[in-house]
Design a protein around this motif. Structure first.
Motif, PDB file in Angstrom:
ATOM      1  N   GLU A 415       0.829  -1.210   0.000  1.00  0.00           N
ATOM      2  CA  GLU A 415       0.000   0.000   0.000  1.00  0.00           C
ATOM      3  C   GLU A 415       0.862   1.258   0.000  1.00  0.00           C
ATOM      4  OE1 GLU A 415      -3.124   2.401   2.902  1.00  0.00           O
ATOM      5  OE2 GLU A 415      -2.437   0.402   3.473  1.00  0.00           O
ATOM      6  N   LYS A 416       1.880   1.297   0.880  1.00  0.00           N
ATOM      7  CA  LYS A 416       2.740   2.490   0.972  1.00  0.00           C
ATOM      8  C   LYS A 416       3.571   2.658  -0.301  1.00  0.00           C
ATOM      9  CE  LYS A 416       1.114   3.079   5.044  1.00  0.00           C
ATOM     10  NZ  LYS A 416       0.030   4.054   5.226  1.00  0.00           N
ATOM     11  N   ALA A 417       4.044   1.537  -0.856  1.00  0.00           N
ATOM     12  CA  ALA A 417       4.831   1.616  -2.091  1.00  0.00           C
ATOM     13  C   ALA A 417       3.983   2.158  -3.240  1.00  0.00           C
ATOM     14  CB  ALA A 417       5.393   0.243  -2.446  1.00  0.00           C
ATOM     15  N   LEU A 418       2.730   1.721  -3.294  1.00  0.00           N
ATOM     16  CA  LEU A 418       1.845   2.189  -4.353  1.00  0.00           C
ATOM     17  C   LEU A 418       1.531   3.677  -4.208  1.00  0.00           C
ATOM     18  CD1 LEU A 418      -0.642  -0.819  -4.544  1.00  0.00           C
ATOM     19  CD2 LEU A 418       1.077  -0.182  -6.235  1.00  0.00           C
ATOM     20  N   ILE A 419       1.354   4.133  -2.978  1.00  0.00           N
ATOM     21  CA  ILE A 419       1.083   5.559  -2.761  1.00  0.00           C
ATOM     22  C   ILE A 419       2.286   6.392  -3.196  1.00  0.00           C
ATOM     23  CG2 ILE A 419       0.644   7.331  -1.018  1.00  0.00           C
ATOM     24  CD1 ILE A 419      -0.956   5.262   0.549  1.00  0.00           C
ATOM     25  N   ILE A 420       3.491   5.937  -2.808  1.00  0.00           N
ATOM     26  CA  ILE A 420       4.704   6.655  -3.230  1.00  0.00           C
ATOM     27  C   ILE A 420       4.782   6.715  -4.740  1.00  0.00           C
ATOM     28  CG2 ILE A 420       7.230   6.539  -3.293  1.00  0.00           C
ATOM     29  CD1 ILE A 420       7.106   5.391  -0.428  1.00  0.00           C
ATOM     30  N   ASP A 421       4.480   5.576  -5.388  1.00  0.00           N
ATOM     31  CA  ASP A 421       4.568   5.522  -6.842  1.00  0.00           C
ATOM     32  C   ASP A 421       3.547   6.446  -7.502  1.00  0.00           C
ATOM     33  OD1 ASP A 421       5.900   3.986  -9.108  1.00  0.00           O
ATOM     34  OD2 ASP A 421       3.774   3.728  -9.594  1.00  0.00           O
ATOM     35  N   SER A 422       2.434   6.706  -6.802  1.00  0.00           N
ATOM     36  CA  SER A 422       1.387   7.572  -7.374  1.00  0.00           C
ATOM     37  C   SER A 422       1.677   9.055  -7.164  1.00  0.00           C
ATOM     38  CB  SER A 422       0.035   7.230  -6.757  1.00  0.00           C
ATOM     39  OG  SER A 422      -0.022   7.649  -5.402  1.00  0.00           O
ATOM     40  N   LEU A 430      13.194   8.195  -3.262  1.00  0.00           N
ATOM     41  CA  LEU A 430      11.984   7.641  -2.672  1.00  0.00           C
ATOM     42  C   LEU A 430      11.316   6.649  -3.622  1.00  0.00           C
ATOM     43  CD1 LEU A 430      10.230   7.765  -0.147  1.00  0.00           C
ATOM     44  CD2 LEU A 430       8.933   9.632  -1.194  1.00  0.00           C
ATOM     45  N   ARG A 431      11.316   6.956  -4.908  1.00  0.00           N
ATOM     46  CA  ARG A 431      10.750   6.021  -5.879  1.00  0.00           C
ATOM     47  C   ARG A 431      11.566   4.738  -5.924  1.00  0.00           C
ATOM     48  NH1 ARG A 431       6.818   7.840  -9.046  1.00  0.00           N
ATOM     49  NH2 ARG A 431       6.458  10.077  -9.189  1.00  0.00           N
ATOM     50  N   LYS A 488      -1.007  -3.644 -11.983  1.00  0.00           N
ATOM     51  CA  LYS A 488      -0.357  -3.104 -13.181  1.00  0.00           C
ATOM     52  C   LYS A 488      -0.830  -1.666 -13.435  1.00  0.00           C
ATOM     53  CE  LYS A 488       0.125  -7.559 -15.575  1.00  0.00           C
ATOM     54  NZ  LYS A 488      -0.336  -8.359 -16.734  1.00  0.00           N
ATOM     55  N   ALA A 489      -2.130  -1.437 -13.238  1.00  0.00           N
ATOM     56  CA  ALA A 489      -2.672  -0.086 -13.449  1.00  0.00           C
ATOM     57  C   ALA A 489      -2.074   0.904 -12.462  1.00  0.00           C
ATOM     58  CB  ALA A 489      -4.195  -0.111 -13.325  1.00  0.00           C
ATOM     59  N   ILE A 490      -1.912   0.469 -11.214  1.00  0.00           N
ATOM     60  CA  ILE A 490      -1.334   1.356 -10.197  1.00  0.00           C
ATOM     61  C   ILE A 490       0.113   1.677 -10.535  1.00  0.00           C
ATOM     62  CG2 ILE A 490      -0.670   1.527  -7.769  1.00  0.00           C
ATOM     63  CD1 ILE A 490      -3.145  -0.201  -7.135  1.00  0.00           C
TER      64      ILE A 490
END
Length: 558
Positions: A415-422, A430-431, A488-490
């Motif tokens: 969840e946290k990785a996806l938020i950072i990526d967004s 950070l990425r 994949k979409a995220i």
């Protein structure tokens, strides 16, 4: 039997409705939730917002660590403050006026009398008894005319029956009304064609203060508080005295009319430059600069002034000056661009201020999410506060991601990785960290066989009282796993596609958690909270249910 109160609160909501609360108790709690002595129901009031307590015959107010704070006379306070009669306390959308009761008052009605909440009459300490405010007409048919306001109603307009008659085409027959009472002075628009402005801002009604500039069409009028000293007023009064003086004294004052005229011209020019010479009737400004002195202002000067105000984040001034330039050259591209951008920034301003407040409160995620609502080309995005919110929220996400990995909470890591990526503003380091931890949990998913929630082994259903168990991943008719497609979409930064996939997918712990993350990353707080509510309703004993309950409670949803 309770003693008669010596203090009261006048509570005014955002619609102007007023309620009087006689302060007969020693303690009052103020907040949104039931059980508070004074309950204010708007969402920008915390459940337990503030406390009033009587100490040594006086009342003190204390902020109970509220989200939006307590403001006393427009200044935020975090300390206990002793209130004085006349203090204004702002809590959310509510204005609370603290007053000492000077006479015998009853509690027969909680509706405040209309005149109790009006601002006091603008006056100065040196005002003589019975002295009234004045108006100075700056331009038009009678520039320099001084009008002494009398108690009651004064009609300003083009009609011959108006109290102050101004024969000018941009002024309506009954344009505005000034109401002077013992304790307030108010001006109201009477449905005029060209509107009524105070200091350049269009209004329907306004309580006048010393120095206010009233704009009726092309006509400018200056309001002088009772007993206030004003240079223009003094020069005009000396000019009147000259007209009434014996002829042998007049040579001494030969320069006064020219000085007064100069001040009128200067006032008009200054107001024109600072207000943009707004002319709702169209055409050139009606400001009169004296016989033979009328001239067009240089368009380039106006544009330079508009750009300077824009660079200084003075949006209204930039809009007004660019609008004035456009009244001379309607197709001027520079003026059009400045006006368009400044108008957009005026809309961004409350968003920026909300973000700054969240930042001051240490709410990094809320600050970042708020700043992210700014338009992409907003000048506010260059402010250090926005950059600070990115840094603080990024650090918070990284810390939570590392801690979740250490405790083998793979869902939270993802969840946290996806938020950072967004986050489009996230830096490369950070990425890189998000990508690293995303890769690590993929290995863990592989270890678990890919048929259960990340980091967990497949379990047997234990019954209605035991913990809920995630079913195997759903496979669509096309043979694809919606969770895999959503991931994949995220990773592609397409939050809307992720939401579309998961909204159609079979409900599970993983789909709901991912869907909540997508809505959060997209900035849709309402749907984010709704998905959390669905999760705890369907999986009340799941490991993440308690965490989601805490989030909903903090947001006032539970």
């Amino acid at each position: 039997m309770a003693d008669q109160p010596t203090f009261k609160l006048i509570i005014i909501d955002d619609e102007g409705k007023s309620t009087v609360v006689p302060l007969t108790r020693n303690d009052y709690t103020v907040g949104r939730q039931e059980g508070n002595v004074i309950r204010l129901t708007e969402r920008n009031v915390s459940r337990k917002h503030a406390k009033l307590a009587k100490e040594n015959g006086k009342f003190v107010i204390e902020d109970l660590k509220s989200y939006n704070g307590v403001f006393i006379n427009n200044e935020r306070t975090k300390e206990r403050v002793m209130l004085k009669s006349g203090d204004t306390v702002q809590i959310g959308d509510y204005r609370l006026i603290f007053r000492e009761i000077t006479g015998v008052e009853t509690e027969d009605s909680v509706i405040v009398k209309e005149d109790l909440v009006r601002p006091p009459l603008p006056r100065v300490a040196t005002a003589l008894p019975g002295e009234k405010p004045k108006l100075i007409i700056i331009n038009g048919p009678k520039p320099g005319q001084i009008v002494n306001l009398e108690e009651g109603e004064t009609i300003i307009g083009r009609s011959e029956t108006a109290t102050i008659m101004i024969d000018e085409p941009s002024v309506s027959r009954e344009h505005g009304k000034i109401v002077l009472r013992e304790n307030y002075c108010q001006i109201l628009d009477m449905g005029s064609s060209n509107g009524l402005k105070i200091n350049g801002i269009q209004i329907k009604e306004h309580y006048l203060s010393h120095g206010d500039t009233i704009e009726l069409g092309n006509i400018l009028i200056r309001f002088i508080a009772a007993g206030a000293w004003d240079l223009l007023l003094e020069q005009l009064q000396q000019q009147e005295a000259l007209a009434a003086a014996p002829s042998w004294k007049k040579p001494v004052y030969w320069a006064i009319p020219f000085v007064a005229l100069g001040i009128l011209v200067a006032f008009g020019v200054i107001y024109l430059l600072t207000s943009g010479g707004r002319n709702p009737a169209g055409g050139k400004s009606g400001i009169e600069l004296g016989a033979g002195a009328q001239k067009e202002l240089n368009v380039d000067e106006l544009i330079r002034g508009a750009q300077k105000n824009y660079d200084e984040f003075k949006w209204r001034e930039a809009i007004d000056l660019s609008a004035k330039a456009l009244s001379f050259e309607p197709s001027n591209e520079k003026a059009l661009k400045i006006k368009e951008r400044a108008t957009r920034e005026l809309e961004n301003q409350p968003i920026y201020e909300e973000g700054v407040n969240a930042l001051k409160a240490g709410q990094w995620e809320n600050a970042y999410r708020t700043f992210s609502r700014l338009s992409l080309d907003s000048a506010y995005r260059t402010k250090p506060e926005f950059q600070e919110s990115i840094s603080k929220f990024g650090d918070q996400l990284h810390k939570e991601m590392v801690e979740a990995y250490s405790s083998q909470d793979w869902a939270t890591v993802e969840e946290k990785a996806l938020i950072i990526d967004s986050m489009p503003e996230a830096n490369e380091w950070l990425r890189g960290e998000a990508s690293k931890y995303a890769s690590l949990i993929k290995k863990e998913l592989g270890k678990g066989g890919g048929d259960s929630e990340p980091g967990t082994k497949k379990k047997k259903k234990e019954g209605p009282i035991g913990p809920e168990v995630e079913p195997p991943p759903e496979v669509t008719d096309s043979g694809t796993d919606p969770i895999a497609e959503a991931r994949k979409a995220i990773l592609a930064g397409d939050q809307l596609k992720c939401i579309k996939i998961l909204e159609k997918a079979k409900t599970s712990q993983m789909t709901l958690k991912m869907l909540a993350s997508c809505y959060k990353a997209a900035g849709n707080e309402d749907r984010y909270h709704h998905i959390l509510e669905r999760y705890i309703s369907k999986y009340p004993t799941a490991p993440d249910a308690e965490k989601f309950r805490s989030i909903l409670k903090a947001a006032g949803k539970l």
